[in-house]
Scaffold this motif. Sequence first.
Motif, PDB file in Angstrom:
ATOM      1  N   TYR A  73     -60.129  33.779  86.718  1.00 49.98           N
ATOM      2  CA  TYR A  73     -61.030  34.524  85.842  1.00 49.98           C
ATOM      3  C   TYR A  73     -60.665  34.244  84.395  1.00 49.98           C
ATOM      4  CZ  TYR A  73     -57.512  38.016  84.543  1.00 49.98           C
ATOM      5  OH  TYR A  73     -56.405  38.630  84.036  1.00 49.98           O
ATOM      6  N   GLN A  74     -61.602  34.567  83.515  1.00 47.55           N
ATOM      7  CA  GLN A  74     -61.403  34.365  82.084  1.00 47.55           C
ATOM      8  C   GLN A  74     -62.280  35.372  81.349  1.00 47.55           C
ATOM      9  OE1 GLN A  74     -59.441  33.588  79.652  1.00 47.55           O
ATOM     10  NE2 GLN A  74     -59.341  31.436  80.197  1.00 47.55           N
ATOM     11  N   LYS A  75     -61.834  35.776  80.187  1.00 51.60           N
ATOM     12  CA  LYS A  75     -62.677  36.619  79.345  1.00 51.60           C
ATOM     13  C   LYS A  75     -63.510  35.717  78.434  1.00 51.60           C
ATOM     14  CE  LYS A  75     -60.464  41.055  79.187  1.00 51.60           C
ATOM     15  NZ  LYS A  75     -59.998  42.149  78.343  1.00 51.60           N
ATOM     16  N   ALA A  76     -64.795  35.984  78.413  1.00 52.92           N
ATOM     17  CA  ALA A  76     -65.698  35.253  77.528  1.00 52.92           C
ATOM     18  C   ALA A  76     -65.479  35.748  76.099  1.00 52.92           C
ATOM     19  CB  ALA A  76     -67.143  35.488  77.968  1.00 52.92           C
ATOM     20  N   PRO A  77     -65.979  35.023  75.103  1.00 52.55           N
ATOM     21  CA  PRO A  77     -65.806  35.456  73.714  1.00 52.55           C
ATOM     22  C   PRO A  77     -66.330  36.866  73.437  1.00 52.55           C
ATOM     23  CG  PRO A  77     -66.532  33.189  73.763  1.00 52.55           C
ATOM     24  CD  PRO A  77     -66.595  33.695  75.180  1.00 52.55           C
ATOM     25  N   ASP A  78     -67.297  37.334  74.235  1.00 51.82           N
ATOM     26  CA  ASP A  78     -67.820  38.690  74.037  1.00 51.82           C
ATOM     27  C   ASP A  78     -67.026  39.745  74.805  1.00 51.82           C
ATOM     28  OD1 ASP A  78     -68.615  38.237  76.643  1.00 51.82           O
ATOM     29  OD2 ASP A  78     -70.760  38.475  76.262  1.00 51.82           O
ATOM     30  N   GLY A  79     -65.930  39.316  75.467  1.00 47.31           N
ATOM     31  CA  GLY A  79     -65.058  40.244  76.168  1.00 47.31           C
ATOM     32  C   GLY A  79     -65.397  40.467  77.629  1.00 47.31           C
ATOM     33  N   ARG A  80     -66.501  39.913  78.099  1.00 52.19           N
ATOM     34  CA  ARG A  80     -66.880  40.093  79.504  1.00 52.19           C
ATOM     35  C   ARG A  80     -66.059  39.163  80.391  1.00 52.19           C
ATOM     36  NH1 ARG A  80     -73.228  40.357  80.147  1.00 52.19           N
ATOM     37  NH2 ARG A  80     -72.617  41.358  82.108  1.00 52.19           N
ATOM     38  N   ILE A  81     -65.748  39.637  81.575  1.00 49.80           N
ATOM     39  CA  ILE A  81     -64.947  38.850  82.510  1.00 49.80           C
ATOM     40  C   ILE A  81     -65.857  37.921  83.306  1.00 49.80           C
ATOM     41  CG2 ILE A  81     -63.477  38.963  84.563  1.00 49.80           C
ATOM     42  CD1 ILE A  81     -62.352  41.580  83.440  1.00 49.80           C
ATOM     43  N   THR A  82     -65.454  36.658  83.384  1.00 53.38           N
ATOM     44  CA  THR A  82     -66.158  35.672  84.193  1.00 53.38           C
ATOM     45  C   THR A  82     -65.233  35.188  85.294  1.00 53.38           C
ATOM     46  OG1 THR A  82     -65.504  33.843  82.753  1.00 53.38           O
ATOM     47  CG2 THR A  82     -67.584  34.918  82.249  1.00 53.38           C
ATOM     48  N   ILE A  83     -65.806  34.827  86.433  1.00 55.85           N
ATOM     49  CA  ILE A  83     -65.045  34.374  87.592  1.00 55.85           C
ATOM     50  C   ILE A  83     -65.359  32.904  87.824  1.00 55.85           C
ATOM     51  CG2 ILE A  83     -64.577  34.748  90.047  1.00 55.85           C
ATOM     52  CD1 ILE A  83     -63.934  37.206  88.337  1.00 55.85           C
ATOM     53  N   ASN A  84     -64.321  32.118  88.095  1.00 53.77           N
ATOM     54  CA  ASN A  84     -64.480  30.694  88.372  1.00 53.77           C
ATOM     55  C   ASN A  84     -64.761  30.524  89.861  1.00 53.77           C
ATOM     56  OD1 ASN A  84     -63.674  27.955  89.201  1.00 53.77           O
ATOM     57  ND2 ASN A  84     -63.138  27.730  87.048  1.00 53.77           N
ATOM     58  N   LEU A  85     -65.963  30.076  90.191  1.00 48.02           N
ATOM     59  CA  LEU A  85     -66.354  29.942  91.592  1.00 48.02           C
ATOM     60  C   LEU A  85     -65.518  28.910  92.345  1.00 48.02           C
ATOM     61  CD1 LEU A  85     -70.232  30.179  91.297  1.00 48.02           C
ATOM     62  CD2 LEU A  85     -68.667  31.879  92.258  1.00 48.02           C
ATOM     63  N   GLN A  86     -65.230  27.780  91.726  1.00 42.26           N
ATOM     64  CA  GLN A  86     -64.446  26.743  92.411  1.00 42.26           C
ATOM     65  C   GLN A  86     -63.060  27.268  92.765  1.00 42.26           C
ATOM     66  OE1 GLN A  86     -65.471  23.799  93.619  1.00 42.26           O
ATOM     67  NE2 GLN A  86     -63.454  23.664  94.557  1.00 42.26           N
ATOM     68  N   ARG A  87     -62.415  27.952  91.828  1.00 42.56           N
ATOM     69  CA  ARG A  87     -61.084  28.505  92.094  1.00 42.56           C
ATOM     70  C   ARG A  87     -61.152  29.607  93.153  1.00 42.56           C
ATOM     71  NH1 ARG A  87     -57.408  26.547  88.152  1.00 42.56           N
ATOM     72  NH2 ARG A  87     -58.164  24.428  87.888  1.00 42.56           N
ATOM     73  N   TYR A  88     -62.241  30.361  93.174  1.00 45.89           N
ATOM     74  CA  TYR A  88     -62.431  31.375  94.210  1.00 45.89           C
ATOM     75  C   TYR A  88     -62.493  30.695  95.578  1.00 45.89           C
ATOM     76  CZ  TYR A  88     -65.011  34.299  97.437  1.00 45.89           C
ATOM     77  OH  TYR A  88     -65.415  34.962  98.563  1.00 45.89           O
ATOM     78  N   TYR A  89     -63.270  29.615  95.693  1.00 45.99           N
ATOM     79  CA  TYR A  89     -63.370  28.905  96.972  1.00 45.99           C
ATOM     80  C   TYR A  89     -62.004  28.382  97.408  1.00 45.99           C
ATOM     81  CZ  TYR A  89     -68.416  28.909  96.088  1.00 45.99           C
ATOM     82  OH  TYR A  89     -69.704  29.283  95.826  1.00 45.99           O
ATOM     83  N   GLU A  90     -61.231  27.847  96.471  1.00 48.66           N
ATOM     84  CA  GLU A  90     -59.884  27.369  96.796  1.00 48.66           C
ATOM     85  C   GLU A  90     -59.014  28.521  97.299  1.00 48.66           C
ATOM     86  OE1 GLU A  90     -58.622  25.576  93.159  1.00 48.66           O
ATOM     87  OE2 GLU A  90     -59.812  23.766  93.475  1.00 48.66           O
ATOM     88  N   TRP A  91     -59.119  29.671  96.653  1.00 48.22           N
ATOM     89  CA  TRP A  91     -58.353  30.839  97.047  1.00 48.22           C
ATOM     90  C   TRP A  91     -58.730  31.270  98.474  1.00 48.22           C
ATOM     91  CZ3 TRP A  91     -60.186  35.927  97.875  1.00 48.22           C
ATOM     92  CH2 TRP A  91     -59.200  36.880  98.042  1.00 48.22           C
ATOM     93  N   VAL A  92     -60.039  31.313  98.754  1.00 50.52           N
ATOM     94  CA  VAL A  92     -60.520  31.701 100.078  1.00 50.52           C
ATOM     95  C   VAL A  92     -60.006  30.727 101.148  1.00 50.52           C
ATOM     96  CG1 VAL A  92     -62.597  31.819 101.528  1.00 50.52           C
ATOM     97  CG2 VAL A  92     -62.566  32.940  99.309  1.00 50.52           C
ATOM     98  N   GLU A  93     -60.011  29.452 100.825  1.00 55.29           N
ATOM     99  CA  GLU A  93     -59.593  28.427 101.781  1.00 55.29           C
ATOM    100  C   GLU A  93     -58.082  28.265 101.839  1.00 55.29           C
ATOM    101  OE1 GLU A  93     -61.803  25.113 100.348  1.00 55.29           O
ATOM    102  OE2 GLU A  93     -63.714  25.904 101.104  1.00 55.29           O
ATOM    103  N   GLY A  94     -57.361  29.017 101.007  1.00 59.22           N
ATOM    104  CA  GLY A  94     -55.908  28.958 101.025  1.00 59.22           C
ATOM    105  C   GLY A  94     -55.322  27.742 100.355  1.00 59.22           C
ATOM    106  N   GLN A  95     -56.105  27.115  99.491  1.00 58.94           N
ATOM    107  CA  GLN A  95     -55.636  25.928  98.778  1.00 58.94           C
ATOM    108  C   GLN A  95     -54.975  26.337  97.489  1.00 58.94           C
ATOM    109  OE1 GLN A  95     -58.922  23.315  98.132  1.00 58.94           O
ATOM    110  NE2 GLN A  95     -59.467  23.223 100.280  1.00 58.94           N
ATOM    111  N   ARG A  96     -54.033  25.547  97.087  1.00 57.75           N
ATOM    112  CA  ARG A  96     -53.389  25.760  95.794  1.00 57.75           C
ATOM    113  C   ARG A  96     -54.302  25.226  94.692  1.00 57.75           C
ATOM    114  NH1 ARG A  96     -48.312  22.618  93.987  1.00 57.75           N
ATOM    115  NH2 ARG A  96     -48.370  23.284  91.862  1.00 57.75           N
ATOM    116  N   PRO A  97     -54.607  26.031  93.665  1.00 53.08           N
ATOM    117  CA  PRO A  97     -55.494  25.567  92.607  1.00 53.08           C
ATOM    118  C   PRO A  97     -54.928  24.342  91.888  1.00 53.08           C
ATOM    119  CG  PRO A  97     -55.110  27.923  92.422  1.00 53.08           C
ATOM    120  CD  PRO A  97     -54.171  27.387  93.472  1.00 53.08           C
ATOM    121  N   THR A  98     -55.815  23.432  91.533  1.00 59.30           N
ATOM    122  CA  THR A  98     -55.424  22.244  90.769  1.00 59.30           C
ATOM    123  C   THR A  98     -55.554  22.539  89.293  1.00 59.30           C
ATOM    124  OG1 THR A  98     -57.662  21.407  90.908  1.00 59.30           O
ATOM    125  CG2 THR A  98     -56.121  20.682  92.608  1.00 59.30           C
TER     126      THR A  98
END
Length: 68
Positions: A42-67
């Motif tokens: 996840y990351q905070k956008a310049p306006d302070g809202r939280i965004t989620i990285n979909l690719q990293r989420y998929y890696e997390w779900v699949e049990g892969q170590r993020p690159t």
Amino acid sequence: MGDLSVRLEWVLIPMFCSLTGYTPKAVTRKIGDGVWLRGKHYQKAPDGRITINLQRYYEWVEGQRPTQ
């Protein structure tokens, strides 16, 4: 015609929840508990809202170590 494809990488919490079925509370808990890391999952956008990285989420779900 040009390529009209769209690549979603970072999405706001409501869209993420809509796509995955997680609740906003579950998302904020994973962030608060340190399960998801800032700058990777996840990351905070310049306006302070939280965004989620979909690719990293998929890696997390699949049990892969993020690159990097």
